[in-house]
Scaffold this motif. Structure first.
Motif, short mmCIF file in Angstrom:
data_model
loop_
_atom_site.label_atom_id
_atom_site.label_comp_id
_atom_site.label_asym_id
_atom_site.label_seq_id
_atom_site.Cartn_x
_atom_site.Cartn_y
_atom_site.Cartn_z
N LEU A 150 67.99 41.87 117.55
CA LEU A 150 69.20 42.37 116.65
C LEU A 150 68.51 43.18 115.57
N HIS A 151 67.34 43.27 115.30
CA HIS A 151 66.76 43.89 114.36
C HIS A 151 67.39 45.38 114.19
N ASP A 152 67.38 46.03 115.36
CA ASP A 152 68.02 47.44 115.16
C ASP A 152 69.33 47.59 115.87
N ILE A 153 70.11 46.55 115.91
CA ILE A 153 71.22 46.74 116.34
C ILE A 153 72.24 47.84 115.78
N GLY A 154 71.83 48.06 114.19
CA GLY A 154 72.45 49.12 113.56
C GLY A 154 72.33 50.41 114.02
N LYS A 155 71.45 50.88 115.01
CA LYS A 155 71.32 52.03 115.58
C LYS A 155 72.69 52.61 116.53
N VAL A 156 73.54 51.57 116.64
CA VAL A 156 74.48 51.85 117.35
C VAL A 156 75.31 52.91 116.67
N GLY A 157 75.16 52.77 115.34
CA GLY A 157 75.57 54.01 114.56
C GLY A 157 75.21 55.34 114.41
N GLU B 70 67.24 65.03 106.50
CA GLU B 70 68.56 64.62 106.59
C GLU B 70 68.85 63.56 107.91
N ASP B 71 67.92 64.00 108.94
CA ASP B 71 67.86 63.17 110.06
C ASP B 71 67.25 61.45 109.48
N TRP B 72 66.14 61.77 108.64
CA TRP B 72 65.53 60.62 108.28
C TRP B 72 66.37 59.61 107.46
N GLU B 73 67.07 60.31 106.54
CA GLU B 73 68.14 59.50 105.77
C GLU B 73 69.05 59.03 106.44
N MET B 74 69.52 59.70 107.61
CA MET B 74 70.55 58.98 108.63
C MET B 74 69.96 57.80 109.29
N MET B 75 68.74 57.93 109.84
CA MET B 75 67.86 56.89 110.57
C MET B 75 68.10 55.83 109.56
N GLN B 76 67.66 55.83 108.42
CA GLN B 76 67.54 54.55 107.54
C GLN B 76 68.55 53.99 107.12
N GLN B 77 69.76 54.49 107.60
CA GLN B 77 71.05 53.74 107.47
C GLN B 77 71.15 52.57 108.62
N HIS B 78 70.41 52.86 109.82
CA HIS B 78 70.60 51.72 110.63
C HIS B 78 70.38 50.10 110.18
N VAL B 79 69.52 50.04 109.14
CA VAL B 79 69.35 48.80 108.68
C VAL B 79 70.75 48.14 107.98
N LEU B 80 71.43 48.95 107.34
CA LEU B 80 72.71 48.48 106.66
C LEU B 80 73.85 48.44 107.61
N ILE B 81 73.86 49.32 108.70
CA ILE B 81 74.82 49.32 109.49
C ILE B 81 74.66 47.77 110.33
N ARG C 25 78.33 33.42 110.49
CA ARG C 25 77.68 32.45 109.65
C ARG C 25 76.27 32.21 110.34
N SER C 26 76.25 32.05 111.64
CA SER C 26 74.75 31.75 112.16
C SER C 26 74.04 32.98 112.08
N MET C 27 74.36 33.99 111.53
CA MET C 27 73.44 35.04 111.53
C MET C 27 72.82 35.12 110.20
N ARG C 28 73.07 34.28 109.03
CA ARG C 28 72.56 34.20 107.92
C ARG C 28 71.05 34.44 107.48
N GLY C 29 70.17 33.59 108.49
CA GLY C 29 68.90 33.77 108.67
C GLY C 29 68.26 34.75 109.05
N VAL C 30 69.26 35.85 109.95
CA VAL C 30 69.03 36.80 110.67
C VAL C 30 68.93 38.23 110.01
N ILE C 31 69.96 38.08 109.17
CA ILE C 31 70.33 39.30 108.35
C ILE C 31 69.11 39.87 107.30
N PRO C 32 68.40 38.93 106.72
CA PRO C 32 67.36 39.67 106.01
C PRO C 32 66.12 40.31 106.83
#
Length: 410
Positions: A276-283, A298-309, A318-325
């Motif tokens: 799941l570490h790169d699941i935010g790349k769906v966005g 601009e591309d790099w700034e957009m790529m960095q958003q994948h961790v927040l997404i 709730r089961s993902m609390r330990g995975v989110i960090p």
């Protein structure tokens, strides 16, 4: 009291006498499927002593081997209630309860009480038969007698709790009053609750309803997790150059986590992080994610958003609390030059530090369009250069190096 009588070779009728003699149960086929009619007002205070089986009746189907062919000693009956009481607690079909007991009277008492509460009841008279029925019928709960010939209740429970496909099924052990030894052994093999004979109707109904509800909540959670993993695998498939990156991270994470003596929950979080570490790349648009040339600012700034997404996607569970960090911080650096928060040294969550080492190592030792696959020694050399530049935890990097040397010798 309950009496079984046979009116023909294909139809059994059960007459209830006592306070409500007009109530009946009909069985109309060789699969022993029962339909309970007009039982809503019948008092559910049956005891084991009040259940009687009329034996020796010609044509009675309950003991006939030809009806139960393929199951040997297995007895399986389905009991259903019209307008069931349990429907007010469950929006879907009536939950299935498997009652396992080698004593027919005790088994039938439990089955009658549960059927009157609106559950679909399946019966088995041995541990071996129970295991077969679990795989075929997928019950929502198992009411399991402890002492049975052959495979006893402990063996059945241990077997089911060790299986990934059946571990979520709650098991209630039926024990004798004050049988402390059986209760302790039951806890050890994974029992979820205990009941004593004779059954108390109210207690039986309450315990079963509570555990069935909990089981369905766990299943919903499990399904939600599987959806996330499916999304993660779909994202990985968007980039054919990464191959089985996630699967390798899961394996490497488990081995390194065990080397570090992480707890069971930490191991699980580390392994889930592999998926799941790169699941935010769906966005992230394909034009950026799959770009072969160097990324623009601009591309790099957009790529960095994948961790927040990715964090936002997994946060509701709730089961993902330990995975989110891990998802949010696996691109942080020891000297604070990473993203998204610029955390320094041990401000970075420990599992994120552990994960980024296996993530980088796998990327270095895998072939990509822009690079060849590095050898383990070359990969460790590059990682040590980054560590000396202040990007990695030096102590953890040393432990990872020792682990890789040991791991590659296996």
């Amino acid at each position: 009291m309950i009496y079984w009588s046979a009116n023909s070779t294909n139809s059994n009728q059960q007459s209830l006498s006592g306070s409500n003699p007009k109530k009946k149960v009909h069985s109309g086929n060789a699969n022993n499927e029962l339909e309970w009619r007009d039982l809503e007002d019948y008092p559910l205070n049956l005891s084991q002593q009040e259940v009687m089986i009329e034996e020796g009746k010609a044509g009675s189907s309950w003991g006939k081997s030809e009806i139960n062919s393929g199951y040997n000693s297995l007895l399986s009956r389905t009991l259903q209630v019209k307008g069931s009481k349990v429907n007010c607690f469950f929006d879907t079909e009536a939950p299935k309860i498997l009652v396992v007991d080698d004593h027919a009277a005790s088994r039938m008492t439990a089955a009658a009480l549960l059927a009157m509460e609106g559950y679909e009841v399946i019966e088995a008279d041995s541990g071996a038969a129970a295991v077969v029925l679990v795989t075929q019928k997928h019950p929502d709960l198992i009411l399991l007698d402890v002492m049975m010939p052959g495979m006893d209740g402990f063996e059945v429970c241990h077997l089911l709790k060790q299986d990934e496909h059946t571990r979520l099924i709650p098991v209630i052990f039926i024990t004798a009053l004050n049988d402390r030894r059986s209760r302790i052994r039951g806890i050890e093999v994974g029992a979820d609750d205990f009941l004593t004979k004779p059954f108390d109707r109210v207690e039986l109904a309450a315990r079963v309803k509570s555990l069935v509800r909990q089981k369905r909540l766990n299943e919903d959670l499990d399904h939600a997790e599987q959806v996330l993993f499916s999304i993660a695998r779909a994202i990985e498939s968007r980039d054919p150059n990464t191959g089985d990156h996630c699967e390798r991270l899961v394996t490497l994470g488990q081995n390194f986590g065990e080397y570090l003596n992480l707890s069971r929950s930490q191991l699980r979080d580390l392994m889930w992080g592999g998926y799941l570490h790169d699941i935010g790349k769906v966005g992230i648009p394909d034009a950026v994610l799959l770009k072969n040339e160097q990324l623009t600012l601009e591309d790099w700034e957009m790529m960095q958003q994948h961790v927040l997404i990715g964090e936002k996607i997994c946060q509701p569970l709730r089961s993902m609390r330990g995975v989110i960090p891990i998802i949010r911080h696996h691109h942080e650096r020891w000297n604070g030059s990473g993203y998204p928060d610029g955390l320094k040294s041990n401000e970075i969550p420990f599992l994120a530090q552990v994960f980024q080492l296996i993530d980088i190592y796998d990327a270095l030792t895998s072939e990509r369009p822009y690079k060849r696959a590095f050898s383990p020694a070359e990969a460790l050399s590059v990682m040590w250069e980054e560590t000396q530049a202040g990007w990695r935890n030096p102590e953890l990097m040393q432990r990872f190096t020792d682990f890789i040397h040991t791991y590659n010798l296996k």
